[in-house]
Enzyme design. Structure first.
Site, PDB file in Angstrom:
ATOM      1  N   GLY A   8       8.065  -2.876   3.845  1.00 46.18           N
ATOM      2  CA  GLY A   8       6.930  -3.204   4.697  1.00 46.18           C
ATOM      3  C   GLY A   8       7.015  -2.192   5.836  1.00 46.18           C
ATOM      4  CB  THR A  52       5.203   4.082  -4.167  1.00 46.13           C
ATOM      5  OG1 THR A  52       5.761   4.959  -3.187  1.00 46.13           O
ATOM      6  CG2 THR A  52       6.165   3.955  -5.328  1.00 46.13           C
ATOM      7  CG  ASP A 100       2.457  -3.022   5.619  1.00 50.45           C
ATOM      8  OD1 ASP A 100       1.542  -2.825   4.799  1.00 50.45           O
ATOM      9  OD2 ASP A 100       3.549  -2.430   5.551  1.00 50.45           O
ATOM     10  CE  LYS A 151       9.443   7.323  -0.024  1.00 47.62           C
ATOM     11  NZ  LYS A 151       8.418   6.528  -0.685  1.00 47.62           N
ATOM     12  CB  THR A 192      -0.935  -0.018   1.222  1.00 53.66           C
ATOM     13  OG1 THR A 192      -0.122  -0.264   2.368  1.00 53.66           O
ATOM     14  CG2 THR A 192      -1.986  -1.102   1.116  1.00 53.66           C
ATOM     15  CG  HIS A 208       9.976   1.592   6.245  1.00 51.56           C
ATOM     16  ND1 HIS A 208       9.229   2.389   7.086  1.00 51.56           N
ATOM     17  CD2 HIS A 208       9.339   1.665   5.062  1.00 51.56           C
ATOM     18  CE1 HIS A 208       8.201   2.894   6.433  1.00 51.56           C
ATOM     19  NE2 HIS A 208       8.246   2.476   5.212  1.00 51.56           N
ATOM     20  CD  GLU A 241       9.717   1.873  10.679  1.00 51.90           C
ATOM     21  OE1 GLU A 241      10.530   2.293   9.830  1.00 51.90           O
ATOM     22  OE2 GLU A 241       8.549   2.313  10.773  1.00 51.90           O
TER      23      GLU A 241
HETATM   24  P1  PGA Z   1       4.855   5.539   0.120  1.00 56.24           P
HETATM   25  O1  PGA Z   1       5.373   4.570   1.242  1.00 56.24           O
HETATM   26  O2  PGA Z   1       4.613   4.686  -1.080  1.00 56.24           O
HETATM   27  O3  PGA Z   1       3.591   6.142   0.652  1.00 56.24           O
HETATM   28  O4  PGA Z   1       5.934   6.548  -0.122  1.00 56.24           O
HETATM   29  C1  PGA Z   1       6.325   3.600   0.935  1.00 56.24           C
HETATM   30  C2  PGA Z   1       6.767   2.908   2.195  1.00 56.24           C
HETATM   31  O5  PGA Z   1       6.789   3.560   3.255  1.00 56.24           O
HETATM   32  O6  PGA Z   1       7.122   1.728   2.115  1.00 56.24           O
END
Ligand code: PGA
Length: 242
Positions: free
Chosen positions: A141, A41, A69, A203, A38, A139, A144
């Protein structure tokens, strides 16, 4: 083993390439199992899959899905849950059977029993592909930084940076759940193929660490360097530090 990297000009092109790979997986297997994700992205990919389904290019009638998750404390009909997200963005627009879609139950009375139930599902459903995003902290999933590489499905306390990245849907940090259920890193790595998507400047540094850094629990995504079949699709912004 090295990660295959595709760089596309923008988010739209990234999503089209991702759909091509997912659809190939669906066509190549009589009973495909997709690990889904989810977040912001994959929404372009899901739009593309829905469009291709509407044009008769692809069917999901034999597909099973398992999601990465879910937030703890949210039921599937809570509009902020990942279960709701999947229905809204994909499942309600395609011919997948609802009983073939698996996602952790965030509202389970006993989350540790739910983790065991989910691990059992994962063991019995060999994923042909696992879709991933990447957090700005590396991270995958909800694993962390610092998560052991041999982890299996568990209840995680979310990092502050992750709660901040996701607070939009909750209308304020104080409403973002503190805990979630997530596939562990070892669960993720057991999929036959991995497809990670990353878009946007925020990212870029995590992407660099994943691809060029040392394999380390400090950057969970760096473990993908050890996967026999991992593909990463980036847009220009996410690729600017590699
Ligand atoms: P995002 O989250 O697609 O909302 O940037 C990606 C993630 O945290 O794995």
């Amino acid at each position: 083993m090295s990660i295959k990297v595709f760089i596309r000009n923008d988010y739209q092109e990234l999503s089209i390439k991702a759909a091509e790979i997912v659809e190939e997986t669906v066509s190549d297997n009589p009973f495909p199992v997709l690990g889904l994700a989810t977040g912001k992205t994959p929404t372009g990919l899901y739009r593309q899959l829905v469009a291709d389904y509407s044009r008769g290019i692809i069917s999901f009638s034999n597909v099973k899905t398992v999601n990465l998750d879910e937030y703890a404390g949210l039921s599937a009909d809570d509009t902020r849950s990942f279960a709701f997200f999947m229905k809204k963005n994909l499942f309600s627009h395609i011919d997948i059977l609802p009983q073939n879609t698996y996602i952790p139950n965030g509202a389970a009375d006993d989350l540790s029993i739910e983790c065991r139930r989910y691990s059992y599902i994962l063991k019995n459903l060999k994923r042909d592909i696992q879709l991933l995003g990447i957090g700005s902290n590396g991270h995958i999933g909800f694993n962390e930084p610092g998560t052991p590489f041999d982890s299996t499905t568990y209840v995680v306390r979310l990092a502050e940076s992750t709660r901040k990245d996701n607070f939009g849907a909750f209308g304020g940090m104080e409403n973002v759940p503190e805990m979630a259920i997530t596939m562990g890193i070892s669960d993720i790595m057991s999929a036959k193929k991995i497809l990670l998507l990353a878009s946007g400047k925020n990212k870029a540094s995590a992407v660099r660490e994943m691809l060029l850094g040392k394999v380390s629990e400090d950057c969970p995504a760096s473990i993908l360097q050890r996967h026999p079949d991992a593909t990463v699709i980036l847009d220009r912004d996410a690729s600017r530090l590699i």
